[in-house]
Design an enzyme around this catalytic site. Structure first.
Site, PDB file in Angstrom:
ATOM      1  N   ARG A  62       0.807  -1.217   0.000  1.00 58.57           N
ATOM      2  CA  ARG A  62       0.000   0.000   0.000  1.00 58.57           C
ATOM      3  C   ARG A  62       0.848   1.278   0.000  1.00 58.57           C
ATOM      4  O   ARG A  62       0.405   2.327  -0.407  1.00 58.57           O
ATOM      5  CB  ARG A  62      -0.869  -0.019   1.252  1.00 58.57           C
ATOM      6  CG  ARG A  62      -2.131   0.759   1.128  1.00 58.57           C
ATOM      7  CD  ARG A  62      -3.000   0.609   2.335  1.00 58.57           C
ATOM      8  NE  ARG A  62      -2.540  -0.478   3.203  1.00 58.57           N
ATOM      9  CZ  ARG A  62      -3.213  -0.900   4.250  1.00 58.57           C
ATOM     10  NH1 ARG A  62      -4.366  -0.382   4.555  1.00 58.57           N
ATOM     11  NH2 ARG A  62      -2.749  -1.865   5.020  1.00 58.57           N
ATOM     12  N   LYS A 169       2.491 -19.613   6.332  1.00 60.00           N
ATOM     13  CA  LYS A 169       1.621 -20.033   7.401  1.00 60.00           C
ATOM     14  C   LYS A 169       1.096 -18.799   8.141  1.00 60.00           C
ATOM     15  O   LYS A 169       1.703 -17.747   7.989  1.00 60.00           O
ATOM     16  CB  LYS A 169       2.363 -20.943   8.360  1.00 60.00           C
ATOM     17  CG  LYS A 169       3.603 -20.262   8.998  1.00 60.00           C
ATOM     18  CD  LYS A 169       4.247 -21.172   9.969  1.00 60.00           C
ATOM     19  CE  LYS A 169       3.860 -20.860  11.376  1.00 60.00           C
ATOM     20  NZ  LYS A 169       4.351 -19.622  11.935  1.00 60.00           N
ATOM     21  N   HIS A 199       8.993 -23.194   7.080  1.00 61.05           N
ATOM     22  CA  HIS A 199      10.424 -22.893   6.893  1.00 61.05           C
ATOM     23  C   HIS A 199      11.327 -23.888   7.619  1.00 61.05           C
ATOM     24  O   HIS A 199      12.503 -23.984   7.310  1.00 61.05           O
ATOM     25  CB  HIS A 199      10.741 -21.435   7.243  1.00 61.05           C
ATOM     26  CG  HIS A 199      10.889 -21.151   8.704  1.00 61.05           C
ATOM     27  ND1 HIS A 199       9.833 -21.023   9.549  1.00 61.05           N
ATOM     28  CD2 HIS A 199      11.997 -20.982   9.472  1.00 61.05           C
ATOM     29  CE1 HIS A 199      10.273 -20.774  10.770  1.00 61.05           C
ATOM     30  NE2 HIS A 199      11.591 -20.742  10.757  1.00 61.05           N
ATOM     31  N   LYS A 203      15.427 -25.955   6.648  1.00 67.52           N
ATOM     32  CA  LYS A 203      16.647 -25.955   7.469  1.00 67.52           C
ATOM     33  C   LYS A 203      17.501 -27.171   7.139  1.00 67.52           C
ATOM     34  O   LYS A 203      16.986 -28.289   7.031  1.00 67.52           O
ATOM     35  CB  LYS A 203      16.278 -25.965   8.967  1.00 67.52           C
ATOM     36  CG  LYS A 203      15.649 -24.663   9.449  1.00 67.52           C
ATOM     37  CD  LYS A 203      15.361 -24.722  10.948  1.00 67.52           C
ATOM     38  CE  LYS A 203      14.508 -23.545  11.390  1.00 67.52           C
ATOM     39  NZ  LYS A 203      15.251 -22.358  11.782  1.00 67.52           N
ATOM     40  N   GLU A 237      12.201 -21.173  22.635  1.00 64.94           N
ATOM     41  CA  GLU A 237      12.738 -19.878  22.199  1.00 64.94           C
ATOM     42  C   GLU A 237      12.996 -19.022  23.419  1.00 64.94           C
ATOM     43  O   GLU A 237      12.236 -19.076  24.397  1.00 64.94           O
ATOM     44  CB  GLU A 237      11.730 -19.186  21.285  1.00 64.94           C
ATOM     45  CG  GLU A 237      11.506 -19.924  19.990  1.00 64.94           C
ATOM     46  CD  GLU A 237      10.619 -19.131  19.048  1.00 64.94           C
ATOM     47  OE1 GLU A 237      11.164 -18.401  18.217  1.00 64.94           O
ATOM     48  OE2 GLU A 237       9.387 -19.226  19.170  1.00 64.94           O
ATOM     49  N   ASP A 256       0.736 -21.668  16.141  1.00 64.61           N
ATOM     50  CA  ASP A 256       1.877 -20.975  15.540  1.00 64.61           C
ATOM     51  C   ASP A 256       2.967 -21.961  15.109  1.00 64.61           C
ATOM     52  O   ASP A 256       3.498 -21.854  14.007  1.00 64.61           O
ATOM     53  CB  ASP A 256       2.451 -19.969  16.552  1.00 64.61           C
ATOM     54  CG  ASP A 256       3.566 -19.104  15.980  1.00 64.61           C
ATOM     55  OD1 ASP A 256       3.514 -18.803  14.775  1.00 64.61           O
ATOM     56  OD2 ASP A 256       4.484 -18.733  16.738  1.00 64.61           O
ATOM     57  N   HIS A 261       5.592 -26.711  12.256  1.00 63.40           N
ATOM     58  CA  HIS A 261       6.993 -27.115  12.420  1.00 63.40           C
ATOM     59  C   HIS A 261       7.150 -28.417  13.221  1.00 63.40           C
ATOM     60  O   HIS A 261       7.839 -29.341  12.807  1.00 63.40           O
ATOM     61  CB  HIS A 261       7.806 -26.030  13.141  1.00 63.40           C
ATOM     62  CG  HIS A 261       7.667 -24.667  12.545  1.00 63.40           C
ATOM     63  ND1 HIS A 261       7.462 -24.471  11.204  1.00 63.40           N
ATOM     64  CD2 HIS A 261       7.711 -23.426  13.102  1.00 63.40           C
ATOM     65  CE1 HIS A 261       7.388 -23.165  10.970  1.00 63.40           C
ATOM     66  NE2 HIS A 261       7.525 -22.511  12.103  1.00 63.40           N
ATOM     67  N   LYS A 309       7.768 -19.507  24.275  1.00 66.74           N
ATOM     68  CA  LYS A 309       8.619 -18.315  24.155  1.00 66.74           C
ATOM     69  C   LYS A 309       9.185 -18.024  25.547  1.00 66.74           C
ATOM     70  O   LYS A 309       8.648 -18.458  26.553  1.00 66.74           O
ATOM     71  CB  LYS A 309       7.781 -17.115  23.716  1.00 66.74           C
ATOM     72  CG  LYS A 309       7.009 -17.361  22.425  1.00 66.74           C
ATOM     73  CD  LYS A 309       7.725 -16.813  21.238  1.00 66.74           C
ATOM     74  CE  LYS A 309       6.919 -17.010  19.977  1.00 66.74           C
ATOM     75  NZ  LYS A 309       7.716 -16.983  18.767  1.00 66.74           N
TER      76      LYS A 309
HETATM   77  C1  BG6 Z   1       7.775 -18.954  13.110  1.00 68.94           C
HETATM   78  C2  BG6 Z   1       6.851 -18.602  14.240  1.00 68.94           C
HETATM   79  O1  BG6 Z   1       7.134 -19.823  12.218  1.00 68.94           O
HETATM   80  O2  BG6 Z   1       8.945 -19.575  13.611  1.00 68.94           O
HETATM   81  C3  BG6 Z   1       7.575 -17.708  15.268  1.00 68.94           C
HETATM   82  O3  BG6 Z   1       5.717 -17.913  13.751  1.00 68.94           O
HETATM   83  C4  BG6 Z   1       8.877 -18.346  15.686  1.00 68.94           C
HETATM   84  O4  BG6 Z   1       6.748 -17.469  16.397  1.00 68.94           O
HETATM   85  C5  BG6 Z   1       9.704 -18.741  14.458  1.00 68.94           C
HETATM   86  O5  BG6 Z   1       9.583 -17.407  16.475  1.00 68.94           O
HETATM   87  C6  BG6 Z   1      10.949 -19.469  14.865  1.00 68.94           C
HETATM   88  O6  BG6 Z   1      11.740 -19.714  13.737  1.00 68.94           O
HETATM   89  P1  BG6 Z   1      13.243 -20.111  13.889  1.00 68.94           P
HETATM   90  O7  BG6 Z   1      13.684 -20.429  12.513  1.00 68.94           O
HETATM   91  O8  BG6 Z   1      13.955 -18.933  14.492  1.00 68.94           O
HETATM   92  O9  BG6 Z   1      13.295 -21.288  14.819  1.00 68.94           O
END
Ligand code: BG6
Length: 457
Positions: A62, A169, A199, A203, A237, A256, A261, A309
């Site tokens: 935008r 996602k 993602h 890795k 995390e 999430d 994952h 987290k």
């Molecule tokens: C994302 C989540 O898919 O993966 C985040 O939405 C998370 O909340 C992140 O922090 C972690 O990714 P990575 O690659 O740092 O482990």
């Protein structure tokens, strides 16, 4: 490959992995993901010689930007976040194909301008009509963007060029919404045109699960219920939710990262050997696992999943914990300090694999204690690992679907999660925990009830 490409050595193993003429359109280009991951990944790919010379990057948002403003934003993002060193000549080539289209998702004129931009790039940059559309947008915007792509003929491959949709996602927030979204997507794009991002599959350490299990003979024979006691998958995390409170509060940790994952890690750990690494063969085996997951546990091997987290440390690992030896010829005092054997796949940050087993402590008596053998990427390889998004964007451009979850995988994962979410809706979510700890006591209680305990990575 164009003659201007410097990579001419036929022995260069990158050759089959260099993308053909193509471009990438990013929707949601002003977002964090785009700035921290996507733009740097595009640059890193260019820097590694894996993009075609005329590769084009189109931002759609935008903001009232000119092409130059967009290029400046990409420049800053690349300088700040790219993995490989900044090289002016790579940048100068990349910038030739950068364009910005200003508009909102419901703006027909903007999508017409996008169509015009793609046609212009085909002429100026030789992109051959091959474009991937990356939807780095909030889930509520997926349908409108997909429908606009259809309406403006942007998903059409009839001229022989390819068009692909890359979808970030979260893919829905439960089974029903995922099914609805899949229906919308597949009304416009065929299944070979859709690339759903998880993602974690990009890795290196996650792809290595397949190498570890299926390229070696020493692990697989014991990788089954006769020897494995249980599996612990941890994604911890240390960061908090930062500026994403709105997003995160709306969906929570399980939607999430567990739905995608962690369940993908589970599938790769538990699946049978695929006939090949062909995308269909891989998806078939992962689908069998996801379809076979049962709650609550019955007589099978339990998989314990945890995430959060602001935990004690950032660590993602898969620990395959083995049963104790059936018969011990040692005195019980000799094995007091012996834990369970384990193979630990260290996904991040200290990437590698640990094998833990018992060994005699040097001395005059038989005393056995845990020791470990470590493989560390940093020590064994000189090559550094590409970022997940580099690999995934390249695979999209190559049309290589191995590392992208299929419709069925996404839906089966929601099927696993939905009853848990429903339970939490009715009974409340797990208790809170102080920042910097290893989570609520309920997590420890859960394993203790089974006579087990979490590893403290
Ligand atoms: C994302 C989540 O898919 O993966 C985040 O939405 C998370 O909340 C992140 O922090 C972690 O990714 P990575 O690659 O740092 O482990």
């Amino acid at each position: 490959m164009s003659s201007s490409n410097p990579l001419r050595d036929p022995a260069d193993r990158r050759l089959p992995r260099i993308a053909g003429p193509s471009g990438l359109v990013i929707f949601g280009v002003t977002g964090d993901l785009s700035r921290k991951k996507l733009m740097p990944a595009v640059y890193d790919l260019a820097n590694r010689g894996l993009l075609p010379p005329g590769f084009s990057l189109v931002g759609f948002a935008r903001r009232d930007w000119e092409h130059e403003d967009f290029a400046q934003v990409v420049h800053n993002a690349v300088k700040e976040h790219s993995r490989t060193p900044f090289r002016e000549e790579v940048w100068q080539q990349l910038i030739q194909g950068m364009r910005f289209v200003q508009g909102t998702f419901d703006d027909d004129d903007a999508f017409e301008r996008l169509r015009g931009t793609i046609e212009e790039l085909d002429k100026a940059q030789g992109t051959g009509g091959n474009f991937a559309f990356y939807l780095s947008v909030p889930p509520k915007s997926f349908p409108v963007v997909i429908q606009q792509l259809k309406k403006h003929g942007l998903a059409d491959q009839s001229s022989g060029s390819w068009r692909r949709a890359v979808i970030e996602k979260p893919f829905g927030h439960d089974l029903r919404s995922a099914e609805e979204l899949n229906a919308i997507v597949h009304e416009v794009f065929g299944s070979d045109q859709v690339f759903r991002i998880d993602h974690y599959l990009g890795k290196e350490t996650v792809q290595n699960i397949l190498a570890l299990r299926f390229a070696n003979t020493m692990f697989e024979p014991i990788w089954n219920r006769s020897y494995v006691d249980h599996v612990q998958i941890t994604m911890a995390e240390d960061i908090g939710i930062g500026g994403r409170a709105g997003y995160y509060d709306g969906i929570g940790a399980a939607r999430d990262v567990i739905q995608n994952h962690l369940l993908q890690l589970l599938a790769l750990t538990a699946m049978e050997e695929p006939a090949s690494f062909d995308a269909d063969a891989l998806a078939a085996e992962k689908t069998k696992v996801l379809g076979a997951v049962r709650l609550p546990r019955d007589a099978g091997v339990p998989f314990y999943l945890r995430t959060g987290k602001r935990l004690g440390r950032r660590v993602t690992e898969i620990a395959v914990v083995f049963q104790r030896a059936p018969h011990s010829p040692f005195d019980t005092t000799a094995t007091e300090e012996l834990g369970s054997n384990a193979i630990v796949i260290r996904v991040q940050p200290d990437e590698g694999v640990t094998v833990r087993f018992g060994s005699k402590v040097p001395g005059t008596s038989m005393e056995i204690r845990d020791v470990s053998m470590d493989f560390a990427y940093g020590e064994s390889f000189t090559e550094s690992s590409p970022e997940a998004y580099e690999r995934l964007i390249l695979d999209v451009l190559l049309g290589d679907a191995n590392l992208f979850p299929r419709t069925e995988e996404v839906e089966l994962s929601w099927k696993i999660l939905d009853p848990i979410e429903r339970y939490w809706d009715e009974h409340g979510t797990p208790a809170q925990y102080p920042a910097g700890t290893w989570g609520p006591v309920e997590a420890d209680d859960m394993l203790e009830r089974d006579g087990r305990s979490w590893r403290r990575p």
